[in-house]
Design an enzyme around this catalytic site. Structure first.
Site, PDB file in Angstrom:
ATOM      1  N   ALA A  38       0.869  -1.176   0.000  1.00 43.00           N
ATOM      2  CA  ALA A  38       0.000   0.000   0.000  1.00 43.00           C
ATOM      3  C   ALA A  38       0.908   1.228   0.000  1.00 43.00           C
ATOM      4  CB  ALA A  38      -0.879  -0.017   1.242  1.00 43.00           C
ATOM      5  N   GLY A  68       0.716  -4.991   0.935  1.00 39.95           N
ATOM      6  CA  GLY A  68      -0.474  -5.077   0.085  1.00 39.95           C
ATOM      7  C   GLY A  68      -0.183  -5.670  -1.287  1.00 39.95           C
ATOM      8  N   GLU A  80      -0.288  -9.273  -0.765  1.00 40.54           N
ATOM      9  CA  GLU A  80      -1.695  -9.635  -0.534  1.00 40.54           C
ATOM     10  C   GLU A  80      -2.492  -9.638  -1.842  1.00 40.54           C
ATOM     11  OE1 GLU A  80      -1.656  -6.588   2.628  1.00 40.54           O
ATOM     12  OE2 GLU A  80      -2.677  -8.081   3.855  1.00 40.54           O
ATOM     13  N   GLU A 105       4.582  -5.287   7.425  1.00 39.52           N
ATOM     14  CA  GLU A 105       3.740  -4.307   8.121  1.00 39.52           C
ATOM     15  C   GLU A 105       4.100  -4.097   9.585  1.00 39.52           C
ATOM     16  OE1 GLU A 105       2.599  -6.473   5.886  1.00 39.52           O
ATOM     17  OE2 GLU A 105       0.998  -5.598   4.684  1.00 39.52           O
TER      18      GLU A 105
HETATM   19  N1  CAA Z   1       4.577   3.268  -0.552  1.00 35.71           N
HETATM   20  C1  CAA Z   1       4.951   4.433  -1.089  1.00 35.71           C
HETATM   21  N2  CAA Z   1       6.074   4.600  -1.783  1.00 35.71           N
HETATM   22  C2  CAA Z   1       6.867   3.534  -1.931  1.00 35.71           C
HETATM   23  C3  CAA Z   1       6.562   2.285  -1.396  1.00 35.71           C
HETATM   24  C4  CAA Z   1       5.333   2.157  -0.672  1.00 35.71           C
HETATM   25  N3  CAA Z   1       4.918   0.997  -0.167  1.00 35.71           N
HETATM   26  N4  CAA Z   1       7.556   1.413  -1.686  1.00 35.71           N
HETATM   27  C5  CAA Z   1       8.452   2.112  -2.409  1.00 35.71           C
HETATM   28  N5  CAA Z   1       8.048   3.384  -2.542  1.00 35.71           N
HETATM   29  C6  CAA Z   1       8.724   4.472  -3.261  1.00 35.71           C
HETATM   30  C7  CAA Z   1       9.872   5.032  -2.455  1.00 35.71           C
HETATM   31  O1  CAA Z   1       9.402   5.967  -1.512  1.00 35.71           O
HETATM   32  C8  CAA Z   1      10.693   5.655  -3.561  1.00 35.71           C
HETATM   33  O2  CAA Z   1      10.089   6.872  -3.940  1.00 35.71           O
HETATM   34  P1  CAA Z   1      11.016   8.187  -4.190  1.00 35.71           P
HETATM   35  O3  CAA Z   1      11.953   7.793  -5.304  1.00 35.71           O
HETATM   36  O4  CAA Z   1      10.036   9.232  -4.578  1.00 35.71           O
HETATM   37  O5  CAA Z   1      11.728   8.433  -2.895  1.00 35.71           O
HETATM   38  C9  CAA Z   1      10.512   4.688  -4.718  1.00 35.71           C
HETATM   39  O6  CAA Z   1       9.309   3.973  -4.438  1.00 35.71           O
HETATM   40  C10 CAA Z   1      11.632   3.690  -4.856  1.00 35.71           C
HETATM   41  O7  CAA Z   1      11.770   3.016  -3.633  1.00 35.71           O
HETATM   42  P2  CAA Z   1      13.156   2.909  -2.823  1.00 35.71           P
HETATM   43  O8  CAA Z   1      14.045   4.072  -3.145  1.00 35.71           O
HETATM   44  O9  CAA Z   1      12.842   2.674  -1.394  1.00 35.71           O
HETATM   45  O10 CAA Z   1      13.759   1.600  -3.513  1.00 35.71           O
HETATM   46  P3  CAA Z   1      14.789   0.574  -2.864  1.00 35.71           P
HETATM   47  O11 CAA Z   1      15.218  -0.304  -3.973  1.00 35.71           O
HETATM   48  O12 CAA Z   1      15.839   1.282  -2.075  1.00 35.71           O
HETATM   49  O13 CAA Z   1      13.916  -0.286  -1.823  1.00 35.71           O
HETATM   50  C11 CAA Z   1      12.001  -1.539  -1.072  1.00 35.71           C
HETATM   51  C12 CAA Z   1      12.877  -1.110  -2.269  1.00 35.71           C
HETATM   52  C13 CAA Z   1      12.781  -2.471  -0.153  1.00 35.71           C
HETATM   53  C14 CAA Z   1      10.800  -2.284  -1.647  1.00 35.71           C
HETATM   54  C15 CAA Z   1      11.551  -0.280  -0.275  1.00 35.71           C
HETATM   55  O14 CAA Z   1      11.018   0.650  -1.191  1.00 35.71           O
HETATM   56  C16 CAA Z   1      10.499  -0.557   0.766  1.00 35.71           C
HETATM   57  O15 CAA Z   1      10.787  -1.071   1.821  1.00 35.71           O
HETATM   58  N6  CAA Z   1       9.218  -0.182   0.470  1.00 35.71           N
HETATM   59  C17 CAA Z   1       8.129  -0.288   1.425  1.00 35.71           C
HETATM   60  C18 CAA Z   1       7.673  -1.723   1.560  1.00 35.71           C
HETATM   61  C19 CAA Z   1       6.580  -1.825   2.601  1.00 35.71           C
HETATM   62  O16 CAA Z   1       6.763  -1.541   3.764  1.00 35.71           O
HETATM   63  N7  CAA Z   1       5.379  -2.248   2.174  1.00 35.71           N
HETATM   64  C20 CAA Z   1       4.246  -2.416   3.049  1.00 35.71           C
HETATM   65  C21 CAA Z   1       3.365  -1.192   3.021  1.00 35.71           C
HETATM   66  S1  CAA Z   1       2.095  -1.260   4.244  1.00 35.71           S
HETATM   67  C22 CAA Z   1       0.863  -2.201   3.563  1.00 35.71           C
HETATM   68  O17 CAA Z   1       0.976  -2.666   2.448  1.00 35.71           O
HETATM   69  C23 CAA Z   1      -0.351  -2.374   4.428  1.00 35.71           C
HETATM   70  C24 CAA Z   1      -1.348  -3.368   3.936  1.00 35.71           C
HETATM   71  O18 CAA Z   1      -1.358  -4.490   4.359  1.00 35.71           O
HETATM   72  C25 CAA Z   1      -2.360  -2.986   2.970  1.00 35.71           C
END
Ligand code: CAA
Length: 265
Positions: free
Chosen positions: A72, A117, A120, A140
């Site tokens: 998400a 998400g 999921e 999460e």
């Molecule tokens: N939401 C919003 N933006 C996201 C994102 C997310 N889940 N995942 C990645 N992005 C964005 C980053 O903010 C970044 O944007 P900017 O370039 O504008 O800064 C861009 O995508 C590229 O990401 P990274 O620079 O972080 O890329 P990376 O290769 O260094 O890392 C990653 C990749 C490990 C996937 C890292 O992006 C990450 O940890 N993302 C979040 C993953 C996460 O926590 N997901 C769970 C969300 S909560 C959820 O989903 C709840 C539910 O159950 C519904």
């Protein structure tokens, strides 16, 4: 010739000559994170797959080389409180459940990160194919959250309570190879072959009788019922299948050593 503009802000939607709709999450610069618009587009796109008679099956994938969907969209989390969070989860769950309830087969082609998400969403599809570089995880708890789009329910049903508990409580990511070993994905392919493999699987399914496929999906969804009820459901659906023209065609073709021509009736 330029590709026609997509009718969806955050998705690409193409139906190939075999009636397979390829839906592509298209926010590669945000690793295809699922925001409100993506959810709305997914809802509309899957409604379209149901109503469009040309569409016989669906492949869901992500654009770019890094991610299917990294979860998400965390940028939308800043205003979430207890009430809004509850609504947020219910809305996402409803849309993913409508994907799961699709009468047409849906295969996820997981081309990189499938996190939170995004994982999921892949779990809500009927089958999953992953590229060798795919990674799956439910991170999460590291955000002070729990999975909210069905992860606590669908993952244990797919891989068992012990492995799901470990993934959800540690938030650790697993490789495609590991996901395959535990039954989270059906096949792993090189990235270059991923879409073709997903299309091949959908192609095989849509060569069968469409009503029978929909009924089988329906019966498979009943595994959470007590077994006696599930068996009743199976028998009722078997009876319905026997009332279709496609059943007559399938049996006639077999007995006459021909290839069946299913009409979907
Ligand atoms: N939401 C919003 N933006 C996201 C994102 C997310 N889940 N995942 C990645 N992005 C964005 C980053 O903010 C970044 O944007 P900017 O370039 O504008 O800064 C861009 O995508 C590229 O990401 P990274 O620079 O972080 O890329 P990376 O290769 O260094 O890392 C990653 C990749 C490990 C996937 C890292 O992006 C990450 O940890 N993302 C979040 C993953 C996460 O926590 N997901 C769970 C969300 S909560 C959820 O989903 C709840 C539910 O159950 C519904």
């Amino acid at each position: 010739m330029e590709a026609p503009a997509s009718p969806f802000d955050t998705l690409l939607y193409n139906v190939d000559a075999d009636g397979i709709a390829v839906i592509t999450l298209n926010r590669p610069d945000k690793l295809n994170a699922i925001n409100t618009q993506v959810l709305a587009d997914l809802q509309r796109a899957f409604r379209q797959t149901r109503s469009d008679e040309r569409v016989r099956g669906v492949v869901l994938t992500g654009s770019g080389e890094k991610a299917f969907a990294a979860g998400a969209d965390i940028a939308e989390f800043t205003d979430l409180d207890a009430l809004e969070g509850h609504r947020f989860a219910l809305r996402g769950q409803a849309i993913l459940t409508s994907i799961e309830n699709s009468p047409k087969p849906v295969v996820a082609a997981v081309n990189g990160y499938a996190l939170g998400g995004g994982c999921e969403l892949a779990l809500a599809c009927h089958l999953r194919v992953a590229s060798e570089n795919a990674q799956f995880g439910l991170p999460e708890v590291g955000l002070g959250l729990i999975p909210g789009y069905g992860g606590t329910q669908r993952l244990p049903r797919l891989v068992g309570q012990g492995l799901a508990t470990e993934m959800i409580l540690t938030g650790d990511r697993i490789t495609a190879e590991r996901a395959h070993a535990i039954g989270l994905v059906n096949h792993v392919t090189p990235s270059s072959d991923l879409l073709a493999k997903a299309q091949e699987i959908v192609g095989t399914i849509v060569s069968k009788a469409p009503l029978a496929v929909a009924m089988a999906l329906n019966a498979l969804r009943s595994v959470d019922l007590p077994q006696a009820q599930g068996l009743q459901m199976e028998a009722a659906l078997f009876g319905q299948a026997c009332g279709t023209e496609d059943f007559q065609e399938g049996v006639h073709a077999f007995l006459n050593k021909q290839k069946p021509e299913f009409s979907g009736r």
